[in-house]
Design a protein around this motif. Sequence first.
Motif, PDB file in Angstrom:
ATOM      1  N   SER A  94       0.828  -1.201   0.000  1.00 60.24           N
ATOM      2  CA  SER A  94       0.000   0.000   0.000  1.00 60.24           C
ATOM      3  C   SER A  94       0.867   1.258   0.000  1.00 60.24           C
ATOM      4  CB  SER A  94      -0.993  -0.039   1.175  1.00 60.24           C
ATOM      5  OG  SER A  94      -0.332  -0.176   2.417  1.00 60.24           O
ATOM      6  N   ASP A  95       0.716   2.132   0.969  1.00 63.30           N
ATOM      7  CA  ASP A  95       1.294   3.468   0.872  1.00 63.30           C
ATOM      8  C   ASP A  95       2.752   3.522   1.351  1.00 63.30           C
ATOM      9  OD1 ASP A  95       1.084   6.069   0.035  1.00 63.30           O
ATOM     10  OD2 ASP A  95      -0.272   6.720   1.621  1.00 63.30           O
ATOM     11  N   LEU A  96       3.377   4.699   1.154  1.00 62.01           N
ATOM     12  CA  LEU A  96       4.776   4.927   1.500  1.00 62.01           C
ATOM     13  C   LEU A  96       4.937   6.188   2.338  1.00 62.01           C
ATOM     14  CD1 LEU A  96       6.384   4.352  -2.030  1.00 62.01           C
ATOM     15  CD2 LEU A  96       6.620   2.808  -0.065  1.00 62.01           C
ATOM     16  N   ALA A  97       5.961   6.192   3.188  1.00 59.48           N
ATOM     17  CA  ALA A  97       6.378   7.385   3.920  1.00 59.48           C
ATOM     18  C   ALA A  97       7.903   7.379   3.975  1.00 59.48           C
ATOM     19  CB  ALA A  97       5.780   7.398   5.331  1.00 59.48           C
ATOM     20  N   PHE A  98       8.517   8.543   4.291  1.00 57.76           N
ATOM     21  CA  PHE A  98       9.969   8.667   4.238  1.00 57.76           C
ATOM     22  C   PHE A  98      10.492   9.479   5.424  1.00 57.76           C
ATOM     23  CE2 PHE A  98       8.170   8.421   0.015  1.00 57.76           C
ATOM     24  CZ  PHE A  98       8.915   7.421  -0.591  1.00 57.76           C
ATOM     25  N   GLN A  99      11.685   9.108   5.850  1.00 55.03           N
ATOM     26  CA  GLN A  99      12.358   9.853   6.906  1.00 55.03           C
ATOM     27  C   GLN A  99      13.859   9.612   6.789  1.00 55.03           C
ATOM     28  OE1 GLN A  99      12.432   8.728  11.315  1.00 55.03           O
ATOM     29  NE2 GLN A  99      10.803  10.264  11.281  1.00 55.03           N
ATOM     30  N   GLY A 100      14.625  10.689   6.595  1.00 55.78           N
ATOM     31  CA  GLY A 100      16.062  10.537   6.454  1.00 55.78           C
ATOM     32  C   GLY A 100      16.406   9.571   5.346  1.00 55.78           C
ATOM     33  N   ARG A 101      17.183   8.551   5.694  1.00 51.69           N
ATOM     34  CA  ARG A 101      17.583   7.579   4.666  1.00 51.69           C
ATOM     35  C   ARG A 101      16.663   6.369   4.627  1.00 51.69           C
ATOM     36  NH1 ARG A 101      21.488   6.124   8.861  1.00 51.69           N
ATOM     37  NH2 ARG A 101      21.534   3.841   9.183  1.00 51.69           N
ATOM     38  N   TYR A 102      15.491   6.489   5.214  1.00 46.51           N
ATOM     39  CA  TYR A 102      14.583   5.348   5.290  1.00 46.51           C
ATOM     40  C   TYR A 102      13.285   5.572   4.515  1.00 46.51           C
ATOM     41  CZ  TYR A 102      17.633   3.979   9.147  1.00 46.51           C
ATOM     42  OH  TYR A 102      18.733   3.650   9.907  1.00 46.51           O
ATOM     43  N   ALA A 103      12.802   4.489   3.918  1.00 47.76           N
ATOM     44  CA  ALA A 103      11.465   4.458   3.325  1.00 47.76           C
ATOM     45  C   ALA A 103      10.640   3.435   4.098  1.00 47.76           C
ATOM     46  CB  ALA A 103      11.527   4.073   1.846  1.00 47.76           C
ATOM     47  N   PHE A 104       9.388   3.767   4.352  1.00 54.19           N
ATOM     48  CA  PHE A 104       8.478   2.919   5.113  1.00 54.19           C
ATOM     49  C   PHE A 104       7.341   2.511   4.182  1.00 54.19           C
ATOM     50  CE2 PHE A 104      10.658   5.898   7.781  1.00 54.19           C
ATOM     51  CZ  PHE A 104      11.027   5.181   8.913  1.00 54.19           C
ATOM     52  N   ALA A 105       7.188   1.212   3.988  1.00 60.11           N
ATOM     53  CA  ALA A 105       6.243   0.710   3.000  1.00 60.11           C
ATOM     54  C   ALA A 105       5.136  -0.085   3.685  1.00 60.11           C
ATOM     55  CB  ALA A 105       6.969  -0.173   1.978  1.00 60.11           C
ATOM     56  N   TRP A 451       0.598   1.386  -6.345  1.00 61.15           N
ATOM     57  CA  TRP A 451      -0.370   1.965  -5.398  1.00 61.15           C
ATOM     58  C   TRP A 451      -0.013   3.416  -5.117  1.00 61.15           C
ATOM     59  CZ3 TRP A 451      -4.135  -0.641  -2.059  1.00 61.15           C
ATOM     60  CH2 TRP A 451      -4.634   0.168  -1.026  1.00 61.15           C
ATOM     61  N   SER A 452       1.269   3.654  -4.848  1.00 63.07           N
ATOM     62  CA  SER A 452       1.766   5.004  -4.564  1.00 63.07           C
ATOM     63  C   SER A 452       3.055   5.228  -5.325  1.00 63.07           C
ATOM     64  CB  SER A 452       2.042   5.189  -3.066  1.00 63.07           C
ATOM     65  OG  SER A 452       0.874   5.024  -2.297  1.00 63.07           O
ATOM     66  N   ALA A 453       3.218   6.414  -5.894  1.00 60.85           N
ATOM     67  CA  ALA A 453       4.461   6.801  -6.550  1.00 60.85           C
ATOM     68  C   ALA A 453       4.798   8.210  -6.087  1.00 60.85           C
ATOM     69  CB  ALA A 453       4.330   6.743  -8.064  1.00 60.85           C
ATOM     70  N   TYR A 454       5.909   8.347  -5.347  1.00 59.32           N
ATOM     71  CA  TYR A 454       6.258   9.614  -4.715  1.00 59.32           C
ATOM     72  C   TYR A 454       7.698  10.009  -5.035  1.00 59.32           C
ATOM     73  CZ  TYR A 454       2.148   8.615  -1.741  1.00 59.32           C
ATOM     74  OH  TYR A 454       0.891   8.331  -1.281  1.00 59.32           O
ATOM     75  N   TYR A 455       7.922  11.317  -5.108  1.00 65.50           N
ATOM     76  CA  TYR A 455       9.268  11.855  -5.316  1.00 65.50           C
ATOM     77  C   TYR A 455       9.866  12.197  -3.955  1.00 65.50           C
ATOM     78  CZ  TYR A 455      13.053  14.779  -7.105  1.00 65.50           C
ATOM     79  OH  TYR A 455      14.278  15.314  -7.401  1.00 65.50           O
ATOM     80  N   TYR A 456      11.081  11.699  -3.704  1.00 70.61           N
ATOM     81  CA  TYR A 456      11.745  11.975  -2.431  1.00 70.61           C
ATOM     82  C   TYR A 456      13.242  12.069  -2.654  1.00 70.61           C
ATOM     83  CZ  TYR A 456      13.360  11.314   2.418  1.00 70.61           C
ATOM     84  OH  TYR A 456      13.970  11.461   3.657  1.00 70.61           O
ATOM     85  N   ASN A 457      13.783  13.255  -2.433  1.00 65.12           N
ATOM     86  CA  ASN A 457      15.231  13.499  -2.443  1.00 65.12           C
ATOM     87  C   ASN A 457      15.925  12.948  -3.679  1.00 65.12           C
ATOM     88  OD1 ASN A 457      14.792  14.753  -0.026  1.00 65.12           O
ATOM     89  ND2 ASN A 457      15.825  13.215   1.238  1.00 65.12           N
ATOM     90  N   GLY A 458      15.366  13.305  -4.840  1.00 58.88           N
ATOM     91  CA  GLY A 458      16.041  13.008  -6.097  1.00 58.88           C
ATOM     92  C   GLY A 458      15.591  11.768  -6.831  1.00 58.88           C
ATOM     93  N   TYR A 459      14.708  10.982  -6.225  1.00 62.91           N
ATOM     94  CA  TYR A 459      14.287   9.731  -6.857  1.00 62.91           C
ATOM     95  C   TYR A 459      12.771   9.556  -6.710  1.00 62.91           C
ATOM     96  CZ  TYR A 459      19.263   8.731  -6.833  1.00 62.91           C
ATOM     97  OH  TYR A 459      20.617   8.809  -7.034  1.00 62.91           O
ATOM     98  N   ILE A 460      12.230   8.704  -7.572  1.00 63.25           N
ATOM     99  CA  ILE A 460      10.821   8.326  -7.481  1.00 63.25           C
ATOM    100  C   ILE A 460      10.752   6.914  -6.911  1.00 63.25           C
ATOM    101  CG2 ILE A 460       8.747   7.758  -8.802  1.00 63.25           C
ATOM    102  CD1 ILE A 460       9.630   9.927 -10.813  1.00 63.25           C
ATOM    103  N   TYR A 461       9.932   6.765  -5.876  1.00 64.11           N
ATOM    104  CA  TYR A 461       9.739   5.471  -5.236  1.00 64.11           C
ATOM    105  C   TYR A 461       8.294   5.031  -5.443  1.00 64.11           C
ATOM    106  CZ  TYR A 461      14.179   6.600  -3.020  1.00 64.11           C
ATOM    107  OH  TYR A 461      15.495   6.935  -2.797  1.00 64.11           O
ATOM    108  N   SER A 462       8.118   3.793  -5.854  1.00 65.97           N
ATOM    109  CA  SER A 462       6.789   3.262  -6.132  1.00 65.97           C
ATOM    110  C   SER A 462       6.589   1.959  -5.368  1.00 65.97           C
ATOM    111  CB  SER A 462       6.625   3.016  -7.635  1.00 65.97           C
ATOM    112  OG  SER A 462       5.475   2.249  -7.913  1.00 65.97           O
ATOM    113  N   ASN A 463       5.428   1.815  -4.728  1.00 68.69           N
ATOM    114  CA  ASN A 463       5.098   0.563  -4.055  1.00 68.69           C
ATOM    115  C   ASN A 463       4.084  -0.175  -4.916  1.00 68.69           C
ATOM    116  OD1 ASN A 463       5.796  -1.042  -1.880  1.00 68.69           O
ATOM    117  ND2 ASN A 463       4.151  -0.308  -0.554  1.00 68.69           N
ATOM    118  N   ASP A 464       4.551  -1.192  -5.613  1.00 69.17           N
ATOM    119  CA  ASP A 464       3.694  -1.970  -6.507  1.00 69.17           C
ATOM    120  C   ASP A 464       2.951  -3.024  -5.698  1.00 69.17           C
ATOM    121  OD1 ASP A 464       3.035  -4.309  -8.368  1.00 69.17           O
ATOM    122  OD2 ASP A 464       3.696  -2.804  -9.825  1.00 69.17           O
ATOM    123  N   ILE A 465       1.650  -3.061  -5.851  1.00 68.68           N
ATOM    124  CA  ILE A 465       0.783  -3.956  -5.102  1.00 68.68           C
ATOM    125  C   ILE A 465       1.283  -5.392  -5.140  1.00 68.68           C
ATOM    126  CG2 ILE A 465      -1.520  -5.020  -5.111  1.00 68.68           C
ATOM    127  CD1 ILE A 465      -2.583  -2.280  -6.064  1.00 68.68           C
TER     128      ILE A 465
END
Length: 504
Positions: A94-105, A451-465
């Motif tokens: 499902s969704d994504l969140a980010f903090q520092g050098r971490y991504a939370f999926a 499900w979600s595609a977000y831009y974070y610090n130079g890259y696009i991160y996508s969480n594919d179902i």
Amino acid sequence: MTLSKDPRTRLRRLGVVSAAAGLLAALLTAHPAIATPDPGDGPPAEKEVSRSAQAEVREALASGEIPGQDEIVHSANVEHLTNIPKDALPGTNSDLAFQGRYAFAGNYDGFRIFDISNPRAPKTVAQVLCPGSQNDISVSGNLLFLSTDSSRSDSSCNSTTQPVTEKSSWEGMKVFDISDKRNPRYVAAVETACGSHTHTLLPERRNVYIYVSSYSPNAAYPDCQPPHDGISVIKVPRHAPEKAAVVGFPVLFPGEGPDGGGNPGGPTNPGVSKTTGCHDITVLPSKDLAAGACMGDGILMSVADPEHPKVIDRVQDNVNFAFWHSATFNQKANKVVFTDELGGGGAATCNAEIGPNRGADGIYDIVGRGDERKLVFRSYYKIPRHQANTENCVAHNGSLIPVHGRDIMVQAWYQGGVSVWDFTNSANPKEIAYFERGPISTETISTGGSWSAYYYNGYIYSNDIAKGFDVLKLSDRRTDPARWVEMDELNVQTQPDYFDSDRD
């Protein structure tokens, strides 16, 4: 890896004459669309399509009109850096969140933490088993928040499914301490009316306020009674998260009777969802603004008083919008992009039969000042590539790409992939990049895609179902300036103020 095929070819033929597509169009017109239905905790069921539709998909694959099954294609300005498949958590991503050098999926079985310090080779830091559908996720400081929108036997991570008609069933918000990323610690749970389909953080120094979006009440559900015409507000003390509690339920759609005052849906407005709450809310704290996507309504709110959000304006689109799903402000807060999740994310709606204005984004300008501001419709945006009639595809979660002076966002479209598009001219939006996979199946609609595609610090991160965690690199003169913008934390539904010069 295959580079881009000409999308214009795909626009001419794919999905134009199909009995299955025609039937789907009729069904989507005749009945209210809903958001992703609560599937309990199992995988989404596959949906059969007709033999003629299957034949059409095979023909399109053979002719190259669409990518091959699971084949990756993208525009020349996108590089697919890596994919990290699912591991210990096999459920729906499902969704994504980010903090520092971490991504939370988020995942329907719990959540996964990645170290993305090297975006070309993310490493798994932790996988937490905590089942409950949605598991919409966000982070603030040392706290992580999860939405549970399926009935559970209790609030623990060892709970089991239980009928929503039982009073003892639990749904709501879970809170974890993530000061040690390798060992997240479950610290609090707050039950909310009708559960928590999504949630939005409004963080302050001492407290984190959470706007909980949920919907679809029923007189037979003890903890989800109609009218359900507002949102739950939770207050979480940062230094005592175990004291988290609901502090209010502001009514956003006042009205007499059991249905409240939101959009009545069908039969008054055929094909439109009845408003019984909100699906998602996006806040722009620097401007004390929020935009709510609330089933049959789109709203603009003042959140100057976090515990008492106030509706400033409300709009409906009873012609082309079936289900108001999510919202994104531009940086200057003079536009909002609302998404329409036609078919609930489980239908093939990116074809010629459905057309360019349904299952799309609606772009609204915000005009006026203060509490007199109004939402004014300007145009629709939908990806300019038809998908197979076996691909679930519709507008879904996206974020701004921080480019000063331009309005550009990246957005997930389920099996329609990832689209980067410019809405600086709100009356004439244009796609500038894309990434997608070919259909998961040529015989059934098997739910998958971004499900979600977000831009974070130079890259696009996508969480594919279905396929896992993707990392993309976008190289384009129109978006390259965004690389200079570094964020310490990003929850997309809590939009940051990227540029100090734009502040009032």
